[in-house]
Design an enzyme around this catalytic site. Structure first.
Site, PDB file in Angstrom:
ATOM      1  N   HIS A  20       7.041  -3.573  -2.507  1.00  0.00           N
ATOM      2  CA  HIS A  20       6.318  -4.553  -1.499  1.00  0.00           C
ATOM      3  C   HIS A  20       6.718  -4.130  -0.064  1.00  0.00           C
ATOM      4  CE1 HIS A  20       4.982  -8.199   0.502  1.00  0.00           C
ATOM      5  NE2 HIS A  20       6.172  -8.010   1.153  1.00  0.00           N
TER       6      HIS A  20
ATOM      7  N   HIS B  47       4.977  -2.803   3.871  1.00  0.00           N
ATOM      8  CA  HIS B  47       5.154  -3.047   5.235  1.00  0.00           C
ATOM      9  C   HIS B  47       5.525  -1.898   6.057  1.00  0.00           C
ATOM     10  CE1 HIS B  47       5.839  -7.435   5.177  1.00  0.00           C
ATOM     11  NE2 HIS B  47       6.356  -7.402   4.241  1.00  0.00           N
TER      12      HIS B  47
ATOM     13  N   GLU C 221       1.862 -10.764   6.430  1.00  0.00           N
ATOM     14  CA  GLU C 221       1.604 -10.522   5.023  1.00  0.00           C
ATOM     15  C   GLU C 221       0.180 -10.991   4.456  1.00  0.00           C
ATOM     16  OE1 GLU C 221       5.781 -10.539   3.908  1.00  0.00           O
ATOM     17  OE2 GLU C 221       4.021  -9.820   3.027  1.00  0.00           O
TER      18      GLU C 221
ATOM     19  N   SER D  72       0.140  -5.085  -1.502  1.00  0.00           N
ATOM     20  CA  SER D  72       0.967  -4.786  -2.749  1.00  0.00           C
ATOM     21  C   SER D  72       0.457  -5.342  -3.904  1.00  0.00           C
ATOM     22  CB  SER D  72       2.325  -5.162  -2.425  1.00  0.00           C
ATOM     23  OG  SER D  72       2.399  -6.277  -1.760  1.00  0.00           O
TER      24      SER D  72
END
Ligand code: HBI
Ligand code: FE
Length: 296
Positions: free
Chosen positions: A135, A140, A183, A202
């Site tokens: 993730h 990110h 997010e 993700s």
């Protein structure tokens, strides 16, 4: 050979998942990754790469290439850091799991992005409740090469440290901003709506759901509306917020938020699935396009 860092995950209790926090910064024990770890990375990478073509923001795809991330092996933090430091001054630091919010904000405020050193087990391949290496690295890191987004993430961290000093309500408001942008954010690009949120890129199912399902609301970016909007962490989002550019995000975090928190304290929060009169709604009615809710 330094000791193997701990793998800090939530605790299963009769009340469900209880998050466990840690603050340690650890070296990435790259040599200790098993063949199974690298295979999990490869499976997740290849599955997401395929889904994201035509769905992820172009900067996301381009930057993954610049970082030379491939399915062949779990990337090495120090190799990624050489590219990141040169591009935007960011660097990755290894952590053991979820950080307390203030620790997390302090890292961001200093252009350090905390990346969990361990990757999920094969039985967790479709869902894991806390951020694992996949993730964090896949989701990110690519956008930290984008100057405006890199500035936004540092400004966000600085704002978080300030909000922590103001109080719990301010923190709740600010965490919603992270949730609905970093997010689960969408961006309007020339070829349509695209994904930039890490929680979406993700996740296989949500990468498709967020753009193609008729269920969720897609609302134009509105800072105060976002900071009032509640969210759930264990379902697909009921509402996505759409920015026009990463520069728009950066500009939104320039003012001092103190008066915003006072204003938000006077207003109630909004359930995740609601549309309010005056919301700028995307693909309302026929075809793609924007309309103010309440317009005839
Ligand atoms: N810790 N390691 C880690 N990674 C995160 O993304 C993270 C965190 N702690 C807190 C947190 N995110 C969220 O509460 C942010 O919204 C602040
Ligand atoms: Fe995340």
């Amino acid at each position: 050979m330094n000791a193997q860092p701990r793998r800090v995950e939530h605790q299963q209790t009769d009340k469900g998942n209880v998050p466990v926090y840690t603050t340690a910064v650890v070296e990435q024990p790259w040599a200790s990754y098993s063949r199974e770890d690298h295979a999990t990375w490869a499976a997740l990478f290849e599955r997401q790469q395929e889904i994201l073509v035509g769905r992820a923001a172009r900067e996301f795809i381009d930057n993954q290439r610049r970082l030379r991330m491939t399915p062949d092996a779990i990337p090495k933090f120090d190799e990624l850091n050489r590219v990141l430091r040169k591009a935007t001054g960011w660097e990755l630091v290894g952590v053991e799991g979820l950080l307390p919010e203030l620790t997390f904000f302090e890292h961001l405020a200093n252009r350090r992005f905390p990346v969990t050193w361990w990757i999920r087990r094969p039985d967790q391949i479709d869902y894991i409740s806390e951020p694992d290496l996949f993730h964090d690295l896949f989701g990110h890191v690519p956008l930290l090469l984008n100057p405006a987004f890199a500035d936004y993430m540092q400004a966000y961290g600085r704002g978080g440290v300030k909000a922590h000093g103001i109080g719990a309500d301010a923190l709740v408001n600010l965490t919603r901003l992270y949730w609905y942008t970093v997010e689960f954010g969408l961006i309007q690009q020339e070829d349509g709506l695209r994904i930039y949120g890490s929680g979406i890129v993700s996740s296989k199912g949500e990468s498709i759901h967020c753009l193609e399902s008729t269920a969720p609301n897609r609302l134009g970016f509105d800072l105060m509306r976002i900071m009032r909007t509640r969210y759930r962490i264990d379902t697909y989002q009921k509402t996505y917020f759409v920015i026009g550019s990463f520069e728009q995000l950066m500009r939104a975090t320039e003012p001092d938020f103190t008066p915003y928190y006072a204003q938000l304290a006077a207003q109630g929060s909004i359930p995740a699935g609601n549309v309010l009169p005056g919301d700028l709604v995307y693909n309302r009615g026929t075809g793609e396009g924007w309309a103010r809710d309440g317009d005839i």
